[in-house]
Design a protein around this motif. Structure first.
Motif, PDB file in Angstrom:
ATOM      1  N   SER A   1       0.853  -1.189   0.000  1.00 26.32           N
ATOM      2  CA  SER A   1       0.000   0.000   0.000  1.00 26.32           C
ATOM      3  C   SER A   1       0.886   1.235   0.000  1.00 26.32           C
ATOM      4  O   SER A   1       1.870   1.291   0.743  1.00 26.32           O
ATOM      5  CB  SER A   1      -0.901   0.015   1.240  1.00 26.32           C
ATOM      6  OG  SER A   1      -1.862  -1.009   1.189  1.00 26.32           O
ATOM      7  N   GLU A   2       0.519   2.213  -0.808  1.00 29.53           N
ATOM      8  CA  GLU A   2       1.314   3.447  -0.897  1.00 29.53           C
ATOM      9  C   GLU A   2       0.743   4.501   0.038  1.00 29.53           C
ATOM     10  O   GLU A   2      -0.480   4.628   0.166  1.00 29.53           O
ATOM     11  CB  GLU A   2       1.353   3.918  -2.357  1.00 29.53           C
ATOM     12  CG  GLU A   2       2.213   5.128  -2.608  1.00 29.53           C
ATOM     13  CD  GLU A   2       1.455   6.425  -2.320  1.00 29.53           C
ATOM     14  OE1 GLU A   2       2.071   7.366  -1.765  1.00 29.53           O
ATOM     15  OE2 GLU A   2       0.240   6.475  -2.638  1.00 29.53           O
ATOM     16  N   PHE A   3       1.607   5.261   0.666  1.00 29.34           N
ATOM     17  CA  PHE A   3       1.275   6.186   1.752  1.00 29.34           C
ATOM     18  C   PHE A   3       0.207   7.212   1.392  1.00 29.34           C
ATOM     19  O   PHE A   3      -0.779   7.374   2.136  1.00 29.34           O
ATOM     20  CB  PHE A   3       2.579   6.882   2.193  1.00 29.34           C
ATOM     21  CG  PHE A   3       2.392   8.095   3.049  1.00 29.34           C
ATOM     22  CD1 PHE A   3       1.798   8.007   4.296  1.00 29.34           C
ATOM     23  CD2 PHE A   3       2.843   9.333   2.614  1.00 29.34           C
ATOM     24  CE1 PHE A   3       1.646   9.134   5.103  1.00 29.34           C
ATOM     25  CE2 PHE A   3       2.698  10.461   3.408  1.00 29.34           C
ATOM     26  CZ  PHE A   3       2.099  10.366   4.651  1.00 29.34           C
ATOM     27  N   SER A   4       0.352   7.921   0.267  1.00 25.61           N
ATOM     28  CA  SER A   4      -0.580   9.017  -0.022  1.00 25.61           C
ATOM     29  C   SER A   4      -1.998   8.492  -0.200  1.00 25.61           C
ATOM     30  O   SER A   4      -2.963   9.118   0.250  1.00 25.61           O
ATOM     31  CB  SER A   4      -0.132   9.818  -1.261  1.00 25.61           C
ATOM     32  OG  SER A   4      -0.337   9.095  -2.451  1.00 25.61           O
TER      33      SER A   4
ATOM     34  N   LEU B   1      -8.555   5.153   7.586  1.00 25.78           N
ATOM     35  CA  LEU B   1      -8.178   4.016   8.419  1.00 25.78           C
ATOM     36  C   LEU B   1      -6.678   3.997   8.707  1.00 25.78           C
ATOM     37  O   LEU B   1      -6.157   3.023   9.272  1.00 25.78           O
ATOM     38  CB  LEU B   1      -8.573   2.702   7.726  1.00 25.78           C
ATOM     39  CG  LEU B   1     -10.079   2.455   7.592  1.00 25.78           C
ATOM     40  CD1 LEU B   1     -10.354   1.367   6.566  1.00 25.78           C
ATOM     41  CD2 LEU B   1     -10.693   2.111   8.939  1.00 25.78           C
ATOM     42  N   TYR B   2      -5.985   5.062   8.319  1.00 30.42           N
ATOM     43  CA  TYR B   2      -4.530   5.178   8.500  1.00 30.42           C
ATOM     44  C   TYR B   2      -4.261   6.220   9.576  1.00 30.42           C
ATOM     45  O   TYR B   2      -4.896   7.280   9.603  1.00 30.42           O
ATOM     46  CB  TYR B   2      -3.880   5.581   7.182  1.00 30.42           C
ATOM     47  CG  TYR B   2      -2.377   5.684   7.230  1.00 30.42           C
ATOM     48  CD1 TYR B   2      -1.579   4.561   7.024  1.00 30.42           C
ATOM     49  CD2 TYR B   2      -1.747   6.901   7.474  1.00 30.42           C
ATOM     50  CE1 TYR B   2      -0.201   4.649   7.053  1.00 30.42           C
ATOM     51  CE2 TYR B   2      -0.367   6.998   7.499  1.00 30.42           C
ATOM     52  CZ  TYR B   2       0.408   5.873   7.302  1.00 30.42           C
ATOM     53  OH  TYR B   2       1.780   5.966   7.340  1.00 30.42           O
ATOM     54  N   HIS B   3      -3.329   5.929  10.479  1.00 28.73           N
ATOM     55  CA  HIS B   3      -2.991   6.854  11.568  1.00 28.73           C
ATOM     56  C   HIS B   3      -1.728   7.631  11.177  1.00 28.73           C
ATOM     57  O   HIS B   3      -0.630   7.074  11.212  1.00 28.73           O
ATOM     58  CB  HIS B   3      -2.757   6.088  12.873  1.00 28.73           C
ATOM     59  CG  HIS B   3      -2.919   6.940  14.092  1.00 28.73           C
ATOM     60  ND1 HIS B   3      -2.192   8.097  14.295  1.00 28.73           N
ATOM     61  CD2 HIS B   3      -3.727   6.808  15.179  1.00 28.73           C
ATOM     62  CE1 HIS B   3      -2.533   8.639  15.447  1.00 28.73           C
ATOM     63  NE2 HIS B   3      -3.475   7.883  16.005  1.00 28.73           N
ATOM     64  N   PRO B   4      -1.853   8.907  10.800  1.00 27.26           N
ATOM     65  CA  PRO B   4      -0.691   9.645  10.279  1.00 27.26           C
ATOM     66  C   PRO B   4       0.397   9.871  11.316  1.00 27.26           C
ATOM     67  O   PRO B   4       1.575   9.979  10.950  1.00 27.26           O
ATOM     68  CB  PRO B   4      -1.300  10.972   9.822  1.00 27.26           C
ATOM     69  CG  PRO B   4      -2.540  11.132  10.630  1.00 27.26           C
ATOM     70  CD  PRO B   4      -3.066   9.747  10.821  1.00 27.26           C
ATOM     71  N   LEU B   5       0.038   9.952  12.589  1.00 23.48           N
ATOM     72  CA  LEU B   5       1.056  10.187  13.613  1.00 23.48           C
ATOM     73  C   LEU B   5       1.821   8.904  13.936  1.00 23.48           C
ATOM     74  O   LEU B   5       3.028   8.931  14.195  1.00 23.48           O
ATOM     75  CB  LEU B   5       0.409  10.764  14.874  1.00 23.48           C
ATOM     76  CG  LEU B   5      -0.340  12.095  14.668  1.00 23.48           C
ATOM     77  CD1 LEU B   5      -0.901  12.600  15.987  1.00 23.48           C
ATOM     78  CD2 LEU B   5       0.566  13.152  14.029  1.00 23.48           C
TER      79      LEU B   5
ATOM     80  N   VAL C   1       4.244   1.737   2.003  1.00 24.37           N
ATOM     81  CA  VAL C   1       5.534   2.252   1.532  1.00 24.37           C
ATOM     82  C   VAL C   1       5.373   3.722   1.144  1.00 24.37           C
ATOM     83  O   VAL C   1       4.273   4.178   0.811  1.00 24.37           O
ATOM     84  CB  VAL C   1       6.067   1.443   0.336  1.00 24.37           C
ATOM     85  CG1 VAL C   1       6.307  -0.004   0.736  1.00 24.37           C
ATOM     86  CG2 VAL C   1       5.120   1.519  -0.857  1.00 24.37           C
ATOM     87  N   LEU C   2       6.463   4.462   1.193  1.00 22.21           N
ATOM     88  CA  LEU C   2       6.446   5.888   0.875  1.00 22.21           C
ATOM     89  C   LEU C   2       6.599   6.128  -0.622  1.00 22.21           C
ATOM     90  O   LEU C   2       7.160   5.286  -1.344  1.00 22.21           O
ATOM     91  CB  LEU C   2       7.567   6.601   1.627  1.00 22.21           C
ATOM     92  CG  LEU C   2       7.421   6.672   3.150  1.00 22.21           C
ATOM     93  CD1 LEU C   2       8.665   7.287   3.769  1.00 22.21           C
ATOM     94  CD2 LEU C   2       6.179   7.460   3.545  1.00 22.21           C
ATOM     95  N   PRO C   3       6.133   7.281  -1.107  1.00 22.71           N
ATOM     96  CA  PRO C   3       6.371   7.637  -2.517  1.00 22.71           C
ATOM     97  C   PRO C   3       7.866   7.623  -2.822  1.00 22.71           C
ATOM     98  O   PRO C   3       8.681   8.093  -2.020  1.00 22.71           O
ATOM     99  CB  PRO C   3       5.801   9.057  -2.625  1.00 22.71           C
ATOM    100  CG  PRO C   3       4.797   9.163  -1.530  1.00 22.71           C
ATOM    101  CD  PRO C   3       5.344   8.317  -0.411  1.00 22.71           C
ATOM    102  N   GLY C   4       8.198   7.054  -3.959  1.00 20.31           N
ATOM    103  CA  GLY C   4       9.598   6.943  -4.350  1.00 20.31           C
ATOM    104  C   GLY C   4      10.201   5.597  -4.008  1.00 20.31           C
ATOM    105  O   GLY C   4      11.419   5.416  -4.114  1.00 20.31           O
TER     106      GLY C   4
ATOM    107  N   ASN D   1      -6.449  15.874   5.709  1.00 23.95           N
ATOM    108  CA  ASN D   1      -4.982  15.843   5.764  1.00 23.95           C
ATOM    109  C   ASN D   1      -4.516  14.574   5.069  1.00 23.95           C
ATOM    110  O   ASN D   1      -4.602  13.482   5.644  1.00 23.95           O
ATOM    111  CB  ASN D   1      -4.499  15.852   7.207  1.00 23.95           C
ATOM    112  CG  ASN D   1      -4.844  17.129   7.955  1.00 23.95           C
ATOM    113  OD1 ASN D   1      -4.059  18.062   8.000  1.00 23.95           O
ATOM    114  ND2 ASN D   1      -6.037  17.171   8.560  1.00 23.95           N
ATOM    115  N   GLU D   2      -4.050  14.705   3.852  1.00 30.71           N
ATOM    116  CA  GLU D   2      -3.653  13.541   3.064  1.00 30.71           C
ATOM    117  C   GLU D   2      -2.151  13.549   2.831  1.00 30.71           C
ATOM    118  O   GLU D   2      -1.531  14.593   2.707  1.00 30.71           O
ATOM    119  CB  GLU D   2      -4.392  13.547   1.721  1.00 30.71           C
ATOM    120  CG  GLU D   2      -5.909  13.445   1.893  1.00 30.71           C
ATOM    121  CD  GLU D   2      -6.686  13.633   0.614  1.00 30.71           C
ATOM    122  OE1 GLU D   2      -7.926  13.448   0.660  1.00 30.71           O
ATOM    123  OE2 GLU D   2      -6.076  13.967  -0.423  1.00 30.71           O
ATOM    124  N   GLY D   3      -1.584  12.349   2.775  1.00 34.79           N
ATOM    125  CA  GLY D   3      -0.146  12.221   2.628  1.00 34.79           C
ATOM    126  C   GLY D   3       0.372  12.735   1.298  1.00 34.79           C
ATOM    127  O   GLY D   3      -0.326  12.689   0.282  1.00 34.79           O
ATOM    128  N   GLY D   4       1.605  13.223   1.327  1.00 34.66           N
ATOM    129  CA  GLY D   4       2.244  13.735   0.116  1.00 34.66           C
ATOM    130  C   GLY D   4       3.649  13.199  -0.036  1.00 34.66           C
ATOM    131  O   GLY D   4       4.060  12.237   0.626  1.00 34.66           O
TER     132      GLY D   4
END
Length: 489
Positions: free
Chosen positions: A169-172, A179-183, A206-209, A283-286
């Motif tokens: 699964s990709e972070f953004s 259902l994802y806890h950003p902290l 996993v993170l972008p990149g 607040n969505e991941g970037g």
């Protein structure tokens, strides 16, 4: 050598080849295809295997045109997903976010998890089609697919799995599920358990990149191309689009303009305040561990649906033609709130607009030109409203607005937006999602060192068009009327 980006929107998809040479990026369209949802029985689905087929056609066309590429990546819309069984087989076509299965489900979830607590856990805007509500709807009706599911993959994750056999699964995109806890930087296992959802569904994030895998050998042989890395970029298309915003130093405001309009700013950490919850921001991941503090606005979907209805009724209309008709109409005669529930998925969008104007005691637009002008004026004024709230939440007074995406080809909308906000609008690039996808691929390959460098390349490669306000007093008056008619505070 180049990289290949698949950019999948809610109505169409495209394969684009990006080539970075001497600090300049060029983008070439290789393949474009429709993305038409399909009604079967009571439900609306995505034709996911058709999308996969078209992606393979994009790879084939690149080869046939002699275009070599070092890597592949995918971005798409958010919230929707596919379910795999224990053998890795797809359990049915993914549901479309406009399917009515989630009607009334938000209230059921809030009985389990109060709104304040839910927002405090993930900071995501409450929209009835969010993944959390889709899954809860499946659970409540005891859907066989959910009972048999071994894993959940978001749309780009699923297509990437088809390419590589790897499940990640990709972070953004994970961050949009609610259902994802950003902290904690992981799936919110406690929340998932409290809702009675299967905890085993959720793949590692996993993170972008991140290079997730290689093109499967048998697929590379089928397509007659070398096996190459498949990279997880910012797979939520807005995350990719924001990566391509040609902003300089300091905070900036953006509007990713397409079927949906997404307006906000980039922040280092999610804004989980009570005021953000009241305003229903998200607040969505970037890229680079950043977050996009933003608001979803209904966007050009409203015009797209009007055009579809008018064509069914035998009228010969085009988007350019509708914009020209709207330009000939008087400004700010009637307004709608683009985010009113009556515009989410009506059977007849022009009638829904007329009904809204009639109910709010306004002049009712009758012709396609009048209806289109009503929509465009209303979108521009809603942008002003959301820009003001973004400034409030971020503590930044923005000098202007960066508009990116396919919607900026509507020059009238860009000018109306500048008029409405009373500030300059910098429009470009058009293919922002694909460009952001391409830039992050180059970052993963070590050719670009940072998102700052990536945005500098965008500025040098794709000059932005400038729109400046001309009639501030007229639009200040129109804004006051818009706020009154729509009941916005």
């Amino acid at each position: 050598m180049s990289v290949l980006a698949f950019d999948l929107g809610a109505s169409s998809g495209r394969a684009l080849l990006g080539t970075l040479e001497n600090g300049k990026l060029t983008v070439r369209e290789v393949h474009r295809f429709a993305n038409d949802p399909v009604h079967t029985g009571k439900h609306l689905h995505w034709d996911i295997l058709r999308l996969y087929h078209e992606m393979k056609q994009g790879i084939i066309k690149a080869r046939q045109q002699g275009l070599a590429f070092r890597s592949i990546a995918i971005d798409s819309w958010a919230v929707d997903y596919g379910l795999l069984d224990k053998n890795g087989e797809l359990l049915g076509n993914p549901y479309h976010y406009r399917d009515h299965q989630t009607d009334g489900v938000m209230a059921q979830v809030f009985e389990q998890i109060p709104e304040r607590e839910l927002f405090g856990r993930n900071g995501i805007q409450f929209l009835q089609f969010n993944t959390i509500f889709q899954l809860y709807a499946l659970k409540e009706r005891q859907a066989v697919a959910l009972q048999q599911a071994d894993q959940l993959l978001m749309i780009p994750d699923l297509l990437r799995y088809f390419l590589t056999g790897e499940r990640k699964s990709e972070f953004s995109n994970a961050s949009t599920t609610q259902l994802y806890h950003p902290l904690e930087q992981d799936w919110d296992r406690e929340l998932i358990e409290r809702l009675g959802l299967p905890a085993h569904l959720f793949a590692p994030v996993v993170l972008p990149g991140t290079v997730v895998g290689q093109l499967r050998p048998e697929l590379a042989a089928e397509l007659d191309v070398p096996a190459c890395p498949v990279i997880a970029v910012a797979e939520h298309d807005t995350g990719s689009a924001v990566a391509a915003v040609p902003a300089g130093e300091g905070p900036f405001a953006y509007l990713s303009c397409g079927t949906w309009s997404l307006m906000g700013t980039e922040v280092d950490a999610p804004v989980l305040t009570e005021r953000a919850r009241e305003l229903n921001f998200t607040n969505e991941g970037g890229v680079g561990g950043t977050f996009r503090l933003l608001k979803n606005i209904m966007g050009l979907w409203i015009i797209q649906e009007c055009k579809r209805i008018w064509e069914q009724e035998g009228q010969d209309v085009s988007f350019a033609g509708l914009a020209q008709l709207a330009r000939q109409e008087s400004a700010c005669i009637s307004f709608i709130d683009p985010d009113h529930e009556s515009f989410f998925n009506p059977s007849h969008m022009p009638s829904a607009i007329q009904a809204y104007c009639r109910t709010t005691n306004q002049t009712v637009p009758e012709t396609p030109g009048q209806i289109t002008r009503c929509i465009m004026d209303s979108l521009a004024l809603k942008y002003r409203y959301i820009l003001g709230l973004t400034a409030e939440l971020s503590g930044v007074e923005f000098a202007g607005l960066h508009m990116v995406g396919g919607g900026i080809q509507n020059e009238l909308l860009c000018q109306l937006t500048a008029e409405a906000i009373g500030k300059p609008v910098w429009a470009g690039p058009v293919e922002a999602s694909a460009i952001g996808n391409i830039l992050v691929q180059y970052m993963a390959l070590g050719e670009i060192q940072s998102i700052r460098d990536a945005r500098s390349i965008v500025r040098d490669s794709f000059p932005a068009a400038l729109y400046e306000p001309q009639e501030p007093e007229v639009w200040d008056k129109a804004y006051a009327e818009f706020v009154q008619v729509t009941g916005l505070q």
